[in-house]
Motif scaffolding. Structure first.
Motif, PDB file in Angstrom:
ATOM      1  N   GLY A  87       0.812  -1.213   0.000  1.00 37.84           N
ATOM      2  CA  GLY A  87       0.000   0.000   0.000  1.00 37.84           C
ATOM      3  C   GLY A  87       0.844   1.259   0.000  1.00 37.84           C
ATOM      4  O   GLY A  87       0.520   2.240  -0.690  1.00 37.84           O
ATOM      5  N   ARG A  88       1.928   1.258   0.752  1.00 40.81           N
ATOM      6  CA  ARG A  88       2.799   2.430   0.791  1.00 40.81           C
ATOM      7  C   ARG A  88       3.484   2.650  -0.550  1.00 40.81           C
ATOM      8  O   ARG A  88       3.660   3.790  -0.994  1.00 40.81           O
ATOM      9  N   ALA A 103       3.833   5.571  -5.735  1.00 42.20           N
ATOM     10  CA  ALA A 103       3.763   5.575  -7.194  1.00 42.20           C
ATOM     11  C   ALA A 103       2.752   6.604  -7.695  1.00 42.20           C
ATOM     12  O   ALA A 103       3.030   7.364  -8.634  1.00 42.20           O
ATOM     13  N   LEU A 104       1.583   6.652  -7.075  1.00 37.71           N
ATOM     14  CA  LEU A 104       0.563   7.614  -7.487  1.00 37.71           C
ATOM     15  C   LEU A 104       1.023   9.046  -7.244  1.00 37.71           C
ATOM     16  O   LEU A 104       0.729   9.947  -8.044  1.00 37.71           O
ATOM     17  N   ALA A 139       4.686   4.818 -12.777  1.00 40.66           N
ATOM     18  CA  ALA A 139       3.939   3.730 -13.413  1.00 40.66           C
ATOM     19  C   ALA A 139       4.699   2.408 -13.303  1.00 40.66           C
ATOM     20  O   ALA A 139       4.093   1.353 -13.045  1.00 40.66           O
ATOM     21  N   SER A 140       6.013   2.447 -13.493  1.00 39.48           N
ATOM     22  CA  SER A 140       6.817   1.226 -13.362  1.00 39.48           C
ATOM     23  C   SER A 140       6.778   0.704 -11.929  1.00 39.48           C
ATOM     24  O   SER A 140       6.692  -0.510 -11.704  1.00 39.48           O
ATOM     25  N   LEU A 141       6.836   1.618 -10.962  1.00 34.53           N
ATOM     26  CA  LEU A 141       6.762   1.221  -9.554  1.00 34.53           C
ATOM     27  C   LEU A 141       5.418   0.571  -9.244  1.00 34.53           C
ATOM     28  O   LEU A 141       5.348  -0.436  -8.526  1.00 34.53           O
ATOM     29  N   GLY A 162       4.542  14.389 -11.548  1.00 35.04           N
ATOM     30  CA  GLY A 162       5.046  14.479 -12.908  1.00 35.04           C
ATOM     31  C   GLY A 162       4.112  15.248 -13.820  1.00 35.04           C
ATOM     32  O   GLY A 162       4.545  16.097 -14.609  1.00 35.04           O
ATOM     33  N   TYR A 163       2.812  14.980 -13.705  1.00 31.04           N
ATOM     34  CA  TYR A 163       1.852  15.714 -14.530  1.00 31.04           C
ATOM     35  C   TYR A 163       1.708  17.159 -14.054  1.00 31.04           C
ATOM     36  O   TYR A 163       1.467  18.066 -14.863  1.00 31.04           O
TER      37      TYR A 163
END
Length: 361
Positions: A87-88, A93-94, A135-137, A100-101
């Motif tokens: 969960g962490r 990642a999110l 995203a990779s994470l 980034g965006y």
């Protein structure tokens, strides 16, 4: 003093090898961006600058290699287990994807000028390093959480590491048929760090971490990493060079360079690697702070517009070092304020977790 397992992530002391590698990448990143924005055309022709341009392409692959290694280390925590840390990692990642965006936000004036057009969508959804790592994470943490058994994890990570780069040319050909957000994320010229093939660096790091998890940090892991890196570089140098963005040759070449850097970080004395490790620990903050200063954000011009490509090599280098020092100081201050504000919160799991707590061999 007995040596512990290489993936023991119990409380400190913390081995700074991977943090030092990330610190080196941060140094190269900030200096590279500053030189790119400020160097005059004549200074760019300098022989040393040309050599540096060829080497700075290693920065992003090195970040992704380290991040992939780190997620395996984090999922192998003995105290929480894979599902306890999952969960962490997802939240991390999110957060990376969101940040980034956010850095791509052009400002309300640009939004009004472009309207709800494809040009605006292409700018908003351009896929950069943070989105690629995030995203990779997310995929890596999910795969490691679901996959059971050493052989299955090895197989899945190997398929992702090799399959992503081999599938990249086909994905880029199919890309124009996708919605623009997916087109930017998977493969398109407008994005610099698309998942195909950049995510392959992340999963190469994950695969290596999984295969080398039984070796001790320091010389045992360093020798293997150096041998693999030298072998990959030797193989690529015997083949025709291909610098295309979807090139498997280019990925192998950068992976070989990255493994050599990781091997050097393993061989170096702890006292030396600790000089770069603090930069690695604060790499996300430094990344977020320096980009708007160099390139601007939300319509506010940065150094690239305010100063432009007008400086000679030495002044541009001094500007880069000054920017790095300023970002590092602000990052340390922000981290301290966070600890004072939320003293009960545990330290966040980073995407650059170190090799382990053991000493050098």
């Amino acid at each position: 003093m007995p040596l512990s397992g290489s993936f023991s992530l119990r409380p400190p002391p913390r081995h700074p090898a991977l943090d030092a590698a990330r610190g080196f990448a941060v140094l190269a990143m900030v200096i590279g961006h500053t030189l790119h924005a400020l160097l005059s055309p004549s200074a760019r022709e300098n022989e040393w600058v040309q050599h540096y341009w060829s080497l700075r392409g290693l920065t992003a692959p090195l970040f992704l290699l380290v991040s992939g290694w780190a997620v395996v280390a984090a999922m192998d925590r003995r105290t929480e287990g894979s599902r306890g840390i999952y969960g962490r990692l997802v939240r991390r990642a999110l957060l990376l994807i969101f940040l980034g965006y956010l850095l791509r936000w052009p400002g309300w004036e640009a939004v009004q000028a472009l309207g709800w057009s494809e040009a605006l969508m292409a700018q908003l959804f351009a896929f950069d390093a943070l989105q690629c790592i995030g995203a990779s994470l997310l995929v890596g943490a999910t795969v490691l959480s679901l996959a059971r058994g050493s052989r299955i994890r090895t197989l899945v990570l190997g398929v992702l590491a090799v399959g992503i780069v081999l599938a990249s040319p086909a994905v880029w050909q199919f890309g124009p048929n996708l919605p623009i957000a997916l087109r930017q994320a998977t493969g398109m010229d407008g994005s610099q760090f698309t998942l195909f093939p950049w995510a392959s660096y992340f999963f190469v790091g994950s695969l290596l971490a999984w295969l080398l998890r039984m070796l001790r940090p320091g010389w045992p892991q360093g020798v293997v990493l150096a041998a693999l890196g030298a072998g990959m570089l030797g193989a690529t140098l015997k083949l025709p060079a291909d610098w295309a963005p979807t090139s498997a040759w280019l990925v192998a070449f950068r992976v070989g360079q990255g493994l050599i850097v990781l091997a050097v970080a393993n061989f170096a004395p702890v006292r030396l690697t600790r000089l770069l490790a603090p930069l690695g620990l604060l790499s996300l903050w430094v990344y977020l702070l320096h980009l708007p200063v160099v390139y601007g954000w939300a319509g506010t011009p940065g150094l690239s517009d305010r100063v432009g490509p007008t400086l000679e090599l030495v002044p541009a280098l001094l500007a880069g070092l000054g920017l790095l020092a300023a970002c590092y100081a602000v990052a340390r201050l922000l981290r301290r304020l966070r600890r004072l504000t939320f003293p009960w919160r545990p330290a966040a799991t980073t995407v650059g977790t170190s090799f382990g707590r053991s000493q050098r061999v």
